[in-house]
Design a protein around this motif. Structure first.
Motif, PDB file in Angstrom:
ATOM      1  N   SER A 109       0.810  -1.221   0.000  1.00 37.85           N
ATOM      2  CA  SER A 109       0.000   0.000   0.000  1.00 37.85           C
ATOM      3  C   SER A 109       0.840   1.268   0.000  1.00 37.85           C
ATOM      4  O   SER A 109       0.332   2.342  -0.307  1.00 37.85           O
ATOM      5  N   ARG A 110       2.126   1.157   0.362  1.00 43.96           N
ATOM      6  CA  ARG A 110       3.007   2.318   0.408  1.00 43.96           C
ATOM      7  C   ARG A 110       4.179   2.057  -0.540  1.00 43.96           C
ATOM      8  O   ARG A 110       5.193   1.472  -0.169  1.00 43.96           O
ATOM      9  N   VAL A 111       3.988   2.482  -1.797  1.00 37.70           N
ATOM     10  CA  VAL A 111       4.932   2.150  -2.862  1.00 37.70           C
ATOM     11  C   VAL A 111       5.693   3.397  -3.290  1.00 37.70           C
ATOM     12  O   VAL A 111       5.115   4.479  -3.429  1.00 37.70           O
ATOM     13  N   VAL A 112       6.998   3.236  -3.495  1.00 38.36           N
ATOM     14  CA  VAL A 112       7.839   4.291  -4.061  1.00 38.36           C
ATOM     15  C   VAL A 112       8.448   3.756  -5.351  1.00 38.36           C
ATOM     16  O   VAL A 112       8.951   2.624  -5.389  1.00 38.36           O
ATOM     17  N   PRO A 155       1.632   5.688  -6.411  1.00 35.65           N
ATOM     18  CA  PRO A 155       2.755   5.635  -5.477  1.00 35.65           C
ATOM     19  C   PRO A 155       2.871   6.895  -4.629  1.00 35.65           C
ATOM     20  O   PRO A 155       2.357   7.970  -4.983  1.00 35.65           O
ATOM     21  N   LEU A 156       3.592   6.766  -3.513  1.00 36.30           N
ATOM     22  CA  LEU A 156       3.849   7.904  -2.632  1.00 36.30           C
ATOM     23  C   LEU A 156       4.941   8.794  -3.181  1.00 36.30           C
ATOM     24  O   LEU A 156       4.940  10.008  -2.930  1.00 36.30           O
ATOM     25  N   LEU A 165       9.329   8.308   3.533  1.00 40.70           N
ATOM     26  CA  LEU A 165       7.984   7.924   3.091  1.00 40.70           C
ATOM     27  C   LEU A 165       7.541   6.581   3.676  1.00 40.70           C
ATOM     28  O   LEU A 165       6.392   6.182   3.498  1.00 40.70           O
ATOM     29  N   LYS A 166       8.461   5.874   4.339  1.00 35.50           N
ATOM     30  CA  LYS A 166       8.165   4.589   4.988  1.00 35.50           C
ATOM     31  C   LYS A 166       7.462   3.616   4.041  1.00 35.50           C
ATOM     32  O   LYS A 166       6.385   3.082   4.333  1.00 35.50           O
ATOM     33  N   PRO A 167       8.083   3.348   2.897  1.00 42.22           N
ATOM     34  CA  PRO A 167       7.440   2.451   1.921  1.00 42.22           C
ATOM     35  C   PRO A 167       7.450   1.004   2.393  1.00 42.22           C
ATOM     36  O   PRO A 167       8.293   0.593   3.195  1.00 42.22           O
ATOM     37  N   ASP A 168       6.499   0.231   1.883  1.00 40.99           N
ATOM     38  CA  ASP A 168       6.549  -1.217   2.075  1.00 40.99           C
ATOM     39  C   ASP A 168       6.997  -1.926   0.795  1.00 40.99           C
ATOM     40  O   ASP A 168       7.133  -3.147   0.771  1.00 40.99           O
TER      41      ASP A 168
END
Length: 305
Positions: free
Chosen positions: A42-45, A62-63, A102-105
């Motif tokens: 849900s948290r993509v860069v 994406p973030l 951004l704390k991506p997963d």
């Protein structure tokens, strides 16, 4: 941009941001070995326009992303879809700390990402680097499918690829006798000829054109060295697709248009010079880019009838 040295001094703190993978995960084979990714990130860069394009194709915004070549934001053809996205670097340099913030997963990176950059990024989140040979007819499709798997949206990616195939076939039916074509990007130093194997030229080839670089591009290179106006005759083909990246390129092209060497080209005399976006045609890839480029080709063919 933050230097790698500075980042390494704070690597321990950034590593703490790495999330523990849930039980539901998929293992992908990438350029740097097996990588486990969340089945529903849900948290993509994205650190590559092709990855951003593919994510947006699947409905994922994406973030963060890197700026397009020659600009300070995402490519214009994607700007409406991305909204106020965070810019975390350029194609040449990633701001590692901005990515971590951004704390991506999940991080989707370019096939050209260096191993040193990969080692840093993978401390933050699972980082997917497609193991794809560049400058092949289907390189962009293979990349998109890897990103689609990482996002858990391979079916959506394959559907978009099928739509591109249908669009190229429709254009091919309108393009007669395999006309020759070249793609150039006009820079302040002069025109550079793009290699037949780059993304947009493979779409021209699929659409029925014979892409010709006039033997100006060395093997394995994405483009030629800048050509003099006198050497433009090497790419005086049936069609010329001409791109610029920024205001400096626009100014250089406008000045070149006034020269007799440019005006005497047969392709100019035939009014077969098609102006296109450099951000799209010479720096992008992915399903949405393919559809936009094919729209440009289709429009040009119908306007010239």
């Amino acid at each position: 941009m933050t230097s790698l040295r500075r980042f390494c001094m704070t690597a321990t703190g950034i590593a703490a941001l790495s999330a523990t993978l849930p039980a539901s995960a998929t293992t992908l084979e990438t350029a740097f070995g097996s990588v486990e990714v969340d089945d529903d990130p849900s948290r993509v860069v994205t650190l590559y326009t092709g990855a951003l394009d593919t994510a947006l194709t699947t409905g994922m915004t994406p973030l963060g992303a890197v700026a397009t070549r020659g600009g300070d934001g995402v490519p214009a053809y994607l700007s409406d879809a991305t909204g106020d996205i965070s810019i975390v670097g350029t194609p040449r340099e990633t701001n590692i700390e901005a990515v971590a913030a951004l704390k991506p997963d999940l991080i989707l990176a370019s096939p050209q990402l260096s191993e040193s950059q990969y080692q840093l990024l993978s401390r933050i989140a699972p980082t997917v680097v497609p193991d794809v040979t560049p400058y092949q007819m289907d390189s962009w499709e293979q990349e998109a499918q890897v990103y689609g798997k990482a996002l858990g949206q391979l079916d959506a990616v394959n559907e978009a690829i099928d739509e591109v195939d249908a669009q190229t076939q429709a254009i091919r039916e309108d393009v007669a006798d395999s006309p020759t074509a070249s793609l150039i990007r006009w820079m302040p130093q002069g025109a550079i000829v793009m290699a037949p194997q780059i993304f947009s030229n493979t779409l021209l080839a699929r659409s029925g054109f014979t892409v010709d670089d006039g033997d100006t591009v060395k093997e394995g290179r994405p483009h030629s060295d800048p050509l003099s106006l006198e050497n433009l005759s090497k790419i005086d083909n049936d069609w010329l697709f001409l791109a610029t990246l920024n205001a400096e390129g626009d100014e250089a092209y406008q000045a070149a248009k006034q020269s007799p060497a440019f005006d005497r080209l047969d392709v100019v005399q035939q009014d077969h010079v098609i102006s296109v976006s450099g951000q799209l045609w010479t720096s992008a890839s992915g399903p949405m880019a393919a559809q936009a480029i094919l729209d440009d080709i289709d429009t040009a063919m119908h306007e010239m009838k």
